[in-house]
Write an enzyme that holds these catalytic residues in place. Structure first.
Site, PDB file in Angstrom:
ATOM      1  N   CYS A  90       0.840  -1.187   0.000  1.00 36.89           N
ATOM      2  CA  CYS A  90       0.000   0.000   0.000  1.00 36.89           C
ATOM      3  C   CYS A  90       0.878   1.241   0.000  1.00 36.89           C
ATOM      4  CB  CYS A  90      -0.900  -0.017   1.235  1.00 36.89           C
ATOM      5  SG  CYS A  90      -2.029   1.373   1.349  1.00 36.89           S
ATOM      6  N   HIS A 132      -9.122  -3.765  -2.393  1.00 33.41           N
ATOM      7  CA  HIS A 132      -8.136  -3.083  -1.549  1.00 33.41           C
ATOM      8  C   HIS A 132      -8.518  -1.609  -1.388  1.00 33.41           C
ATOM      9  CE1 HIS A 132      -3.868  -2.276  -0.189  1.00 33.41           C
ATOM     10  NE2 HIS A 132      -4.271  -1.062  -0.521  1.00 33.41           N
ATOM     11  N   GLU A 133      -8.833  -0.947  -2.496  1.00 32.13           N
ATOM     12  CA  GLU A 133      -9.182   0.472  -2.435  1.00 32.13           C
ATOM     13  C   GLU A 133     -10.528   0.690  -1.753  1.00 32.13           C
ATOM     14  OE1 GLU A 133      -6.857   2.496  -2.914  1.00 32.13           O
ATOM     15  OE2 GLU A 133      -5.548   1.049  -3.895  1.00 32.13           O
ATOM     16  N   HIS A 136     -10.228   0.940   1.925  1.00 37.93           N
ATOM     17  CA  HIS A 136      -9.798   2.255   2.417  1.00 37.93           C
ATOM     18  C   HIS A 136     -10.999   3.148   2.730  1.00 37.93           C
ATOM     19  CE1 HIS A 136      -5.445   2.381   2.247  1.00 37.93           C
ATOM     20  NE2 HIS A 136      -5.439   1.849   1.037  1.00 37.93           N
TER      21      HIS A 136
END
Length: 147
Positions: A90, A132-133, A136
């Site tokens: 990341c 993954h994003e 966030h």
């Protein structure tokens, strides 16, 4: 366009849930362009708005599949299937890597930078990058996932 400063490690903004984008105005469009430029400048495949200090439900991804940068505003993952495990890193956690288990296929709904809704079926690396994003936006980092 401008390169934005990244947020790192223990910055509390990385742990906060992002707010819905109510209006895709010029400020949001500039933010998206800045995020794309920042992602490429840092050799990333994705970048979420909290990584540049903005708590809005926006991320960008370029999975190096020839499609270029993709913009996701107010994304919603509709379906997940299958399983894949691979190492992740990341931009906000430089030098840290670990294997993460994710869905191999997903269906996601979002708005593009012009406010048009789209649905995307993604698999493999693209599905991993999107998940993954998306994490966030929920205040979740890849290091939070257990194998």
């Amino acid at each position: 366009m401008a390169i934005r400063n990244l947020r790192f490690n223990d910055d509390e903004i990385l742990r906060k849930k992002c707010r819905v984008v109510d209006d895709i105005n010029d400020r949001i469009k500039v933010l998206v362009e800045d995020m794309i430029e920042t992602m490429y400048e840092n050799n990333g495949v994705g970048l979420a708005s909290p990584q540049v200090g903005i708590l809005k439900r926006i991320f960008v991804v370029d999975a190096m599949d020839g499609a270029g940068s993709r913009v996701f505003i107010n994304p919603e993952i509709l379906e997940k299937s299958g399983e894949q495990t691979d190492e992740e890193g990341c931009l906000s956690l430089p030098g840290r890597h670990k294997p993460v288990k994710r869905a191999n296929k997903i269906k996601i709904k979002a708005l593009d930078v012009n406010g048009n809704e789209f649905v995307l079926d993604a698999e493999g690396f693209l599905a991993r990058a999107i998940q993954h994003e998306y994490d966030h936006l929920e205040g979740v980092l890849f290091i939070d996932h257990e194998l």
